[in-house]
Structures are given as structure tokens and as C-alpha cells.
Design a protein around this motif. Structure first.
Motif, mmCIF file in Angstrom:
data_model
loop_
_atom_site.group_PDB
_atom_site.id
_atom_site.type_symbol
_atom_site.label_atom_id
_atom_site.label_comp_id
_atom_site.label_asym_id
_atom_site.label_seq_id
_atom_site.Cartn_x
_atom_site.Cartn_y
_atom_site.Cartn_z
ATOM 1 N N ASP A 1 0.855 -1.194 0.000
ATOM 2 C CA ASP A 1 0.000 0.000 0.000
ATOM 3 C C ASP A 1 0.889 1.242 0.000
ATOM 4 O O ASP A 1 1.112 1.867 1.036
ATOM 5 C CB ASP A 1 -0.923 -0.012 1.218
ATOM 6 C CG ASP A 1 -2.016 1.055 1.149
ATOM 7 O OD1 ASP A 1 -1.889 1.967 0.299
ATOM 8 O OD2 ASP A 1 -2.977 0.984 1.927
ATOM 9 N N LEU A 2 1.417 1.590 -1.175
ATOM 10 C CA LEU A 2 2.359 2.708 -1.265
ATOM 11 C C LEU A 2 1.693 4.052 -0.985
ATOM 12 O O LEU A 2 2.369 5.010 -0.592
ATOM 13 C CB LEU A 2 3.020 2.732 -2.641
ATOM 14 C CG LEU A 2 4.089 1.664 -2.882
ATOM 15 C CD1 LEU A 2 4.711 1.817 -4.262
ATOM 16 C CD2 LEU A 2 5.176 1.719 -1.807
ATOM 17 N N PHE A 3 0.394 4.142 -1.199
ATOM 18 C CA PHE A 3 -0.291 5.398 -0.887
ATOM 19 C C PHE A 3 -0.212 5.685 0.611
ATOM 20 O O PHE A 3 0.091 6.800 1.036
ATOM 21 C CB PHE A 3 -1.750 5.345 -1.337
ATOM 22 C CG PHE A 3 -2.500 6.626 -1.088
ATOM 23 C CD1 PHE A 3 -2.239 7.765 -1.838
ATOM 24 C CD2 PHE A 3 -3.462 6.704 -0.091
ATOM 25 C CE1 PHE A 3 -2.917 8.950 -1.600
ATOM 26 C CE2 PHE A 3 -4.149 7.885 0.154
ATOM 27 C CZ PHE A 3 -3.881 9.009 -0.613
ATOM 28 N N LEU A 4 -0.464 4.651 1.415
ATOM 29 C CA LEU A 4 -0.370 4.800 2.866
ATOM 30 C C LEU A 4 1.068 5.092 3.277
ATOM 31 O O LEU A 4 1.316 5.936 4.155
ATOM 32 C CB LEU A 4 -0.861 3.523 3.538
ATOM 33 C CG LEU A 4 -1.103 3.576 5.059
ATOM 34 C CD1 LEU A 4 -2.119 4.646 5.401
ATOM 35 C CD2 LEU A 4 -1.572 2.217 5.570
ATOM 36 N N ALA A 5 2.025 4.428 2.642
ATOM 37 C CA ALA A 5 3.438 4.684 2.929
ATOM 38 C C ALA A 5 3.798 6.136 2.622
ATOM 39 O O ALA A 5 4.519 6.789 3.386
ATOM 40 C CB ALA A 5 4.323 3.738 2.119
ATOM 41 N N ALA A 6 3.298 6.663 1.488
ATOM 42 C CA ALA A 6 3.580 8.045 1.102
ATOM 43 C C ALA A 6 2.983 9.033 2.096
ATOM 44 O O ALA A 6 3.606 10.042 2.440
ATOM 45 C CB ALA A 6 3.041 8.310 -0.308
ATOM 46 N N LEU A 7 1.769 8.733 2.571
ATOM 47 C CA LEU A 7 1.136 9.608 3.560
ATOM 48 C C LEU A 7 1.936 9.639 4.853
ATOM 49 O O LEU A 7 2.196 10.711 5.421
ATOM 50 C CB LEU A 7 -0.297 9.149 3.840
ATOM 51 C CG LEU A 7 -1.312 9.306 2.715
ATOM 52 C CD1 LEU A 7 -2.683 8.806 3.167
ATOM 53 C CD2 LEU A 7 -1.412 10.756 2.263
ATOM 54 N N PHE A 8 2.333 8.463 5.340
ATOM 55 C CA PHE A 8 3.137 8.394 6.562
ATOM 56 C C PHE A 8 4.469 9.113 6.365
ATOM 57 O O PHE A 8 4.937 9.844 7.254
ATOM 58 C CB PHE A 8 3.380 6.938 6.965
ATOM 59 C CG PHE A 8 2.281 6.347 7.795
ATOM 60 C CD1 PHE A 8 1.951 6.889 9.022
ATOM 61 C CD2 PHE A 8 1.580 5.233 7.355
ATOM 62 C CE1 PHE A 8 0.945 6.354 9.807
ATOM 63 C CE2 PHE A 8 0.564 4.676 8.122
ATOM 64 C CZ PHE A 8 0.238 5.238 9.348
ATOM 65 N N ALA A 9 5.104 8.906 5.216
ATOM 66 C CA ALA A 9 6.384 9.559 4.941
ATOM 67 C C ALA A 9 6.223 11.069 4.977
ATOM 68 O O ALA A 9 7.037 11.789 5.585
ATOM 69 C CB ALA A 9 6.915 9.108 3.580
ATOM 70 N N GLY A 10 5.175 11.579 4.328
ATOM 71 C CA GLY A 10 4.947 13.023 4.308
ATOM 72 C C GLY A 10 4.687 13.595 5.682
ATOM 73 O O GLY A 10 5.216 14.655 6.041
ATOM 74 N N VAL A 11 3.885 12.883 6.474
ATOM 75 C CA VAL A 11 3.548 13.372 7.811
ATOM 76 C C VAL A 11 4.782 13.417 8.712
ATOM 77 O O VAL A 11 5.034 14.424 9.396
ATOM 78 C CB VAL A 11 2.449 12.492 8.451
ATOM 79 C CG1 VAL A 11 2.296 12.811 9.939
ATOM 80 C CG2 VAL A 11 1.121 12.704 7.725
ATOM 81 N N PHE A 12 5.582 12.342 8.708
ATOM 82 C CA PHE A 12 6.743 12.291 9.603
ATOM 83 C C PHE A 12 7.869 13.204 9.116
ATOM 84 O O PHE A 12 8.455 13.956 9.914
ATOM 85 C CB PHE A 12 7.244 10.854 9.744
ATOM 86 C CG PHE A 12 6.473 10.045 10.751
ATOM 87 C CD1 PHE A 12 6.822 10.056 12.091
ATOM 88 C CD2 PHE A 12 5.370 9.295 10.357
ATOM 89 C CE1 PHE A 12 6.110 9.314 13.023
ATOM 90 C CE2 PHE A 12 4.644 8.558 11.278
ATOM 91 C CZ PHE A 12 5.007 8.565 12.617
ATOM 92 N N ILE A 13 8.179 13.155 7.822
ATOM 93 C CA ILE A 13 9.269 13.989 7.315
ATOM 94 C C ILE A 13 8.886 15.466 7.373
ATOM 95 O O ILE A 13 9.665 16.309 7.834
ATOM 96 C CB ILE A 13 9.654 13.572 5.883
ATOM 97 C CG1 ILE A 13 10.334 12.204 5.910
ATOM 98 C CG2 ILE A 13 10.572 14.604 5.235
ATOM 99 C CD1 ILE A 13 10.675 11.655 4.541
ATOM 100 N N GLY A 14 7.678 15.792 6.915
ATOM 101 C CA GLY A 14 7.223 17.176 6.975
ATOM 102 C C GLY A 14 7.082 17.676 8.396
ATOM 103 O O GLY A 14 7.443 18.810 8.714
ATOM 104 N N GLY A 15 6.567 16.804 9.280
ATOM 105 C CA GLY A 15 6.428 17.194 10.681
ATOM 106 C C GLY A 15 7.777 17.449 11.339
ATOM 107 O O GLY A 15 7.965 18.433 12.052
ATOM 108 N N GLY A 16 8.725 16.544 11.087
ATOM 109 C CA GLY A 16 10.063 16.723 11.659
ATOM 110 C C GLY A 16 10.749 17.981 11.143
ATOM 111 O O GLY A 16 11.316 18.766 11.914
ATOM 112 N N LEU A 17 10.682 18.192 9.821
ATOM 113 C CA LEU A 17 11.300 19.391 9.240
ATOM 114 C C LEU A 17 10.616 20.660 9.743
ATOM 115 O O LEU A 17 11.273 21.672 9.997
ATOM 116 C CB LEU A 17 11.222 19.330 7.715
ATOM 117 C CG LEU A 17 12.355 18.590 7.003
ATOM 118 C CD1 LEU A 17 12.082 18.519 5.513
ATOM 119 C CD2 LEU A 17 13.698 19.272 7.255
#
Length: 295
Positions: free
Chosen positions: A108-124
Motif C-alpha cells: 500500500d504505497l499510498f499509505l506509505a507516502a502519507l506516513f512519509a509526508g507526515v513524519f518527514i514534513g512534521g520533523g522538518l
């Protein structure tokens, strides 16, 4: 007090770097999603032989950028950038080799992309909010801005786009599109965190019954208003223009309140991206105290 402020900034930069590294390792690297900037280059080096560890390549790629760009930073900015960059590499190592999780979402790459965006964007977003960066394209953007006057946002966008395009050498079209989803979500997270969680609506109210509307707003919504002297361009009639900031869920009530008093009132509504003060970033006080705050 200054030491306390610096300690707080460093603490949150470390927290932001940990969140960023967690997302990069567990959602980008494990699901072969790319990223922009120097971080994206580390992922390219990780996915192609001889498979360099991002924790090491992140520092190696940033060292020449530090040497080239240190004079474009103020002292504290440069220190925070060093802390952000080295702490990111530290947490990348930790989440790869010490504290590991099984977050493979290749199904489920869509879910992976959402998690990646939330964590990377949140951290940055946290890192940026407290004055730090993770080096990379931010340093290049500062150099080009100082030397050539180029907008930093455009420079960073060009670099990120170029790195993501180069990443096609190890990604297929499906992973590339999901990478773009993650990058978009990440950019929105950065905006939300940098601009603050407290947003609202600002209303300008033009009415012959401005005093009555102002009293009703203060008594019914416990919001204060500011009265601005105005003059009609056509009628040349002087009137009070009301300015009021409310939360999103109060807009409908305020519109109905205005219509009940003056159906002919002219109202403009604008987005307010960040609000702080009584009633928003801390609890409401009485209307009289709010009045003093706005006046």
C-alpha cells in the motif's frame, strides 16, 4: 534566560530530527520512495551499489556545503544547522541499526507516502520553527540568494525536483508518483507547523448598525471587535467599520448574527493563517479585557 531559549531550540531541533529520521527510514527507505534535496541524494546512493549508508553519506555530502556556506549564516543559525544535520545522521543510524521497526507497506504505497509526508514534513517543520535546518539545499539556497538574489523557495524547489527526477534511475513510475504524494503532504505539514495551529477568520463588517452588531458579538460570542473610522466613497457617509477575528466554527454563528441585525450589511471574510492571544492560543477572558487587548 538566553541559555534557556537556546536549550529549548536545541531540544526541539533534536526532536524534529528524530521524527524526520524515523519517517525516512521506516517509510521512504523500506518502501523505496524518493525524497528531495541532499536527503534524496543519500537515498539514491543507498539504493544503488555499493549502497552507502544514509547516516554517513548525509554528513559527507553536507561537509562541502558547510564550508561553502558558513559565512552566509549568523552564528546561532550555523550552530543550529550543524546540530540539525549531525543529529539527523545520528538518528538515521539509530533507526536503521539499533531501534528497528517493521513498517513495510509495499502493498500500500499510498499509505506509505502519507506516513512519509507526515513524519518527514512534521520533523522538518519542527526543525525550521526552532531556527534549525538539516543543511543541504537550504545552504545552497542561501548562497544563491545572497550572491544572485534568487528566491530561496524557488532554488530549493529546483533542487528538490532535480533530485526526484534523477531518482527515476532506481524507481518505477508508480513509486515516483507516490513520492510526489509524500513530498506534497510533507510540504503541507511544514506549512502547518511553521504557521502555527491557531488559525481563524477575519471579518470586516460595514453596517449602519455597527454599534448594535458590536454589542451582540461581545455578548453572544465573547469576542471583541475593533471599530475603525470609515467613510463611504459614494455616499460620503461616515461610519464605523468593525474588524473581528473568530475561530472557524464561529463564522456561521457570526454571519447569522449580522443578518439578524442588519440584512443589508456588507461583510468580507478572509483567512487568518496564525492567531495568538486571548481566545486563541490561551483561554478567553471577559469582553472588557479583550477590548483592551485589541484597542
Amino acid at each position: 534566560m538566553k541559555l534557556d531559549l537556546k536549550a529549548r531550540n536545541i531540544l526541539f531541533i533534536l526532536i524534529g530530527a528524530a521524527i524526520y529520521a524515523f519517517g525516512l527510514v521506516n517509510f521512504n527507505m523500506k518502501n523505496q520512495l524518493a525524497e528531495g534535496g541532499v536527503t534524496g541524494l543519500t537515498l539514491i546512493l543507498y539504493n544503488l551499489p555499493p549502497h552507502f549508508d544514509p547516516a554517513i553519506s548525509n554528513i559527507v555530502l553536507n561537509i562541502p556545503l558547510f564550508l561553502a556556506g558558513w559565512r552566509f549564516f549568523r552564528r546561532n543559525e550555523f550552530i543550529y544547522t550543524l546540530i540539525g544535520t549531525f543529529s539527523l545522521s545520528f538518528f538515521l543510524y539509530i533507526f536503521q541499526h539499533v531501534i528497528t521497526f517493521n513498517f513495510s507497506l509495499s502493498h500500500d504505497l499510498f499509505l506509505a507516502a502519507l506516513f512519509a509526508g507526515v513524519f518527514i514534513g512534521g520533523g522538518l517543520g519542527i526543525i525550521f520553527r526552532y531556527g534549525g535546518t538539516t543543511g543541504g539545499s537550504d545552504i545552497v539556497a542561501r548562497i544563491t540568494h545572497k550572491k544572485y538574489g534568487w528566491a530561496m523557495s524557488k532554488t530549493m524547489l529546483i533542487i528538490d525536483a532535480a533530485v526526484i527526477i534523477i531518482s527515476i534511475i532506481y524507481l518505477d513510475y508508480r513509486q515516483m508518483m507516490y513520492t510526489l504524494v509524500g513530498v506534497y503532504v510533507g510540504s503541507r505539514m511544514i506549512d502547518i507547523i511553521q504557521k502555527g495551529a491557531y488559525a481563524g477568520k477575519a471579518l470586516m463588517i460595514f453596517s449602519r448598525k455597527s454599534d448594535e452588531i458590536a454589542e451582540k458579538i461581545m455578548s453572544s460570542l465573547n469576542r471583541s471587535v475593533t471599530l475603525i473610522d470609515g467613510k463611504g466613497g459614494f455616499t460620503r457617509r461616515e461610519m464605523n467599520v468593525l474588524y473581528c477575528v473568530v475561530s472557524h466554527n464561529e463564522v456561521f454563528r457570526l454571519k447569522n448574527l449580522i443578518k439578524d441585525i442588519d440584512p443589508d450589511a456588507f461583510v468580507t471574510v478572509n483567512d487568518v493563517h496564525e492567531v495568538f492571544g486571548e481566545g486563541f492560543s490561551y483561554p478567553k477572558s471577559s469582553p472588557n479585557k479583550l477590548d483592551k487587548a485589541q484597542d
